[in-house]
Design an enzyme around this catalytic site. Structure first.
Site, PDB file in Angstrom:
ATOM      1  N   ASN A   9      -3.361  -1.772  -7.987  1.00  0.00           N
ATOM      2  CA  ASN A   9      -4.292  -1.536  -6.880  1.00  0.00           C
ATOM      3  C   ASN A   9      -5.312  -0.502  -7.343  1.00  0.00           C
ATOM      4  O   ASN A   9      -4.980   0.679  -7.497  1.00  0.00           O
ATOM      5  CB  ASN A   9      -3.490  -1.021  -5.670  1.00  0.00           C
ATOM      6  CG  ASN A   9      -4.382  -0.573  -4.532  1.00  0.00           C
ATOM      7  OD1 ASN A   9      -5.583  -0.837  -4.516  1.00  0.00           O
ATOM      8  ND2 ASN A   9      -3.794   0.128  -3.568  1.00  0.00           N
ATOM      9  N   LYS A  11      -7.870   0.588  -5.806  1.00  0.00           N
ATOM     10  CA  LYS A  11      -8.446   1.387  -4.710  1.00  0.00           C
ATOM     11  C   LYS A  11      -9.973   1.470  -4.871  1.00  0.00           C
ATOM     12  O   LYS A  11     -10.575   0.539  -5.392  1.00  0.00           O
ATOM     13  CB  LYS A  11      -7.793   2.769  -4.663  1.00  0.00           C
ATOM     14  CG  LYS A  11      -6.266   2.650  -4.668  1.00  0.00           C
ATOM     15  CD  LYS A  11      -5.555   3.915  -4.335  1.00  0.00           C
ATOM     16  CE  LYS A  11      -4.044   3.636  -4.339  1.00  0.00           C
ATOM     17  NZ  LYS A  11      -3.243   4.746  -3.916  1.00  0.00           N
ATOM     18  N   HIS A  96      -2.057  -1.603   3.431  1.00  0.00           N
ATOM     19  CA  HIS A  96      -1.766  -0.449   2.567  1.00  0.00           C
ATOM     20  C   HIS A  96      -1.746   0.814   3.422  1.00  0.00           C
ATOM     21  O   HIS A  96      -2.507   0.936   4.383  1.00  0.00           O
ATOM     22  CB  HIS A  96      -2.824  -0.344   1.463  1.00  0.00           C
ATOM     23  CG  HIS A  96      -2.474   0.681   0.444  1.00  0.00           C
ATOM     24  ND1 HIS A  96      -2.726   2.019   0.640  1.00  0.00           N
ATOM     25  CD2 HIS A  96      -1.853   0.579  -0.752  1.00  0.00           C
ATOM     26  CE1 HIS A  96      -2.278   2.698  -0.411  1.00  0.00           C
ATOM     27  NE2 HIS A  96      -1.746   1.842  -1.272  1.00  0.00           N
ATOM     28  N   GLU A  98      -2.963   3.657   3.076  1.00  0.00           N
ATOM     29  CA  GLU A  98      -4.259   4.333   3.239  1.00  0.00           C
ATOM     30  C   GLU A  98      -5.074   3.653   4.332  1.00  0.00           C
ATOM     31  O   GLU A  98      -5.807   4.306   5.077  1.00  0.00           O
ATOM     32  CB  GLU A  98      -5.011   4.360   1.898  1.00  0.00           C
ATOM     33  CG  GLU A  98      -4.402   5.402   0.963  1.00  0.00           C
ATOM     34  CD  GLU A  98      -4.528   5.079  -0.511  1.00  0.00           C
ATOM     35  OE1 GLU A  98      -5.372   4.248  -0.895  1.00  0.00           O
ATOM     36  OE2 GLU A  98      -3.748   5.677  -1.298  1.00  0.00           O
ATOM     37  N   GLU A 168       6.220   0.773   0.020  1.00  0.00           N
ATOM     38  CA  GLU A 168       5.577   1.952  -0.572  1.00  0.00           C
ATOM     39  C   GLU A 168       5.807   3.163   0.329  1.00  0.00           C
ATOM     40  O   GLU A 168       5.071   3.363   1.303  1.00  0.00           O
ATOM     41  CB  GLU A 168       4.069   1.713  -0.702  1.00  0.00           C
ATOM     42  CG  GLU A 168       3.715   0.542  -1.578  1.00  0.00           C
ATOM     43  CD  GLU A 168       2.305   0.686  -2.120  1.00  0.00           C
ATOM     44  OE1 GLU A 168       2.165   0.778  -3.341  1.00  0.00           O
ATOM     45  OE2 GLU A 168       1.350   0.746  -1.317  1.00  0.00           O
ATOM     46  N   GLY A 174       0.642   8.452  -5.006  1.00  0.00           N
ATOM     47  CA  GLY A 174      -0.319   9.386  -5.599  1.00  0.00           C
ATOM     48  C   GLY A 174       0.201  10.806  -5.697  1.00  0.00           C
ATOM     49  O   GLY A 174      -0.565  11.740  -5.936  1.00  0.00           O
ATOM     50  N   SER A 214       3.788   6.068  -7.234  1.00  0.00           N
ATOM     51  CA  SER A 214       3.924   6.796  -8.505  1.00  0.00           C
ATOM     52  C   SER A 214       4.704   6.024  -9.567  1.00  0.00           C
ATOM     53  O   SER A 214       5.478   6.612 -10.326  1.00  0.00           O
ATOM     54  CB  SER A 214       4.541   8.175  -8.267  1.00  0.00           C
ATOM     55  OG  SER A 214       3.697   8.943  -7.433  1.00  0.00           O
ATOM     56  N   GLY A 235      -0.767   2.150  -8.387  1.00  0.00           N
ATOM     57  CA  GLY A 235      -2.096   2.696  -8.114  1.00  0.00           C
ATOM     58  C   GLY A 235      -2.644   3.365  -9.358  1.00  0.00           C
ATOM     59  O   GLY A 235      -3.152   2.711 -10.276  1.00  0.00           O
TER      60      GLY A 235
HETATM   61  P1  PGA Z   1       0.205   5.332  -6.927  1.00  0.00           P
HETATM   62  O1  PGA Z   1      -0.337   4.392  -5.745  1.00  0.00           O
HETATM   63  O2  PGA Z   1       0.841   4.430  -7.952  1.00  0.00           O
HETATM   64  O3  PGA Z   1      -1.003   6.051  -7.452  1.00  0.00           O
HETATM   65  O4  PGA Z   1       1.200   6.252  -6.321  1.00  0.00           O
HETATM   66  C1  PGA Z   1       0.386   3.285  -5.298  1.00  0.00           C
HETATM   67  C2  PGA Z   1      -0.396   2.562  -4.228  1.00  0.00           C
HETATM   68  O5  PGA Z   1      -1.098   3.217  -3.451  1.00  0.00           O
HETATM   69  O6  PGA Z   1      -0.314   1.328  -4.120  1.00  0.00           O
END
Ligand code: PGA
Length: 251
Positions: A9, A11, A96, A98, A168, A174, A214, A235
């Site tokens: 992803n 983003k 997602h 976010e 997730e 993140g 992560s 991500g």
């Molecule tokens: P991350 O994000 O791997 O940076 O933790 C995962 C995601 O938001 O899908």
């Protein structure tokens, strides 16, 4: 046998040229990776160009969102599932955290978007996951169960065969703080149990459930040894072709 899926992803990262450079670098690094499906999700403006560069390759393309509306109309700034399909993309990430936290996504809009994707022949990657305070107060399973019930409301058995679920935990996104493989496995098994209560167990056994939060080259292997973890939604570590390829080639 569930074929693993490793999805990146991106983003709101990468201008068009950067997106193209990344996939061109990624392509040869994963050319022999037939053990899993590989998906990358660039921003809308890069979808079409990235798709053309990847024609005939083993990398599939996802959008990161789509409209709830399926018919064309006066919906300024929305992009429909059909328009996404028109770019050559095959998947859409829906719900997602976010989007849920900062852009008013609800279980109801996740459900509408999932249905829009399925109607357009796209695969929906439906995201669920609890916040830190919800986990700490023992509500993680209830939160995930509610999100799933909303997202999958009135989906048929054949719809279910065309979706992917991504678990997730928001506290792991993140933050560098991955759920332990055991914590992730526990929730994945719970999700599969819910699916088997909702649908025939045949479907629950075939739906791929990805872990996200992560994921890095250093932890993918341990996550993938868990019985109900069928891949990852990545991500940060998907932005560099090399680290994403290492994740894809975890075996
Ligand atoms: P991350 O994000 O791997 O940076 O933790 C995962 C995601 O938001 O899908």
């Amino acid at each position: 046998m569930r074929k693993p899926v490793i999805a990146g992803n991106w983003k709101m990262y990468k201008l068009l040229g950067e997106a193209i450079d990344t996939v061109m670098e990624l392509k040869p690094l994963i050319i022999n990776s037939t053990h899993c499906e590989v998906v990358v999700a660039p921003v809308f403006t890069a979808l079409k160009s990235v798709c053309s560069r990847l024609e005939g390759s083993n990398i599939k393309i996802a959008a990161q969102n789509c409209a709830t509306e399926q018919k064309q109309g006066a919906h300024t700034c929305e992009v429909s599932a059909e328009m996404i399909k028109d770019t050559g993309a095959s998947h859409v990430i829906i719900g997602h955290s976010e989007r849920r936290q900062f852009f008013s996504e609800t279980d109801e809009t996740v459900n509408l978007k999932t249905k829009a994707c399925l109607e357009s022949g796209l695969t929906a990657i439906v995201c669920v996951g609890e916040m830190l305070d919800q986990r700490e107060s023992g509500k993680a399973e209830t939160v995930v169960a509610t999100q799933l019930a909303g997202a999958l409301d009135s989906l048929t058995v054949s719809d279910m065969k065309r979706i992917i679920i991504a678990y997730e935990p928001v506290w792991a996104i993140g933050t560098g703080k991955t759920a332990t493989p055991e914590q992730a496995q526990e929730m994945h098994a719970f999700i599969r149990r819910i699916l088997s209560e909702k649908q025939e167990s045949e479907v629950a056994g075939t739906v791929r459930i990805l872990y996200g939060g992560s994921v890095k080259p250093e932890n993918i292997k341990d996550l993938m040894t868990q019985m109900d973890i069928d891949g990852a939604l990545v991500g940060g570590a998907s932005l560099e072709a090399k680290s994403f390829a290492e994740i894809v080639n975890y075996k």
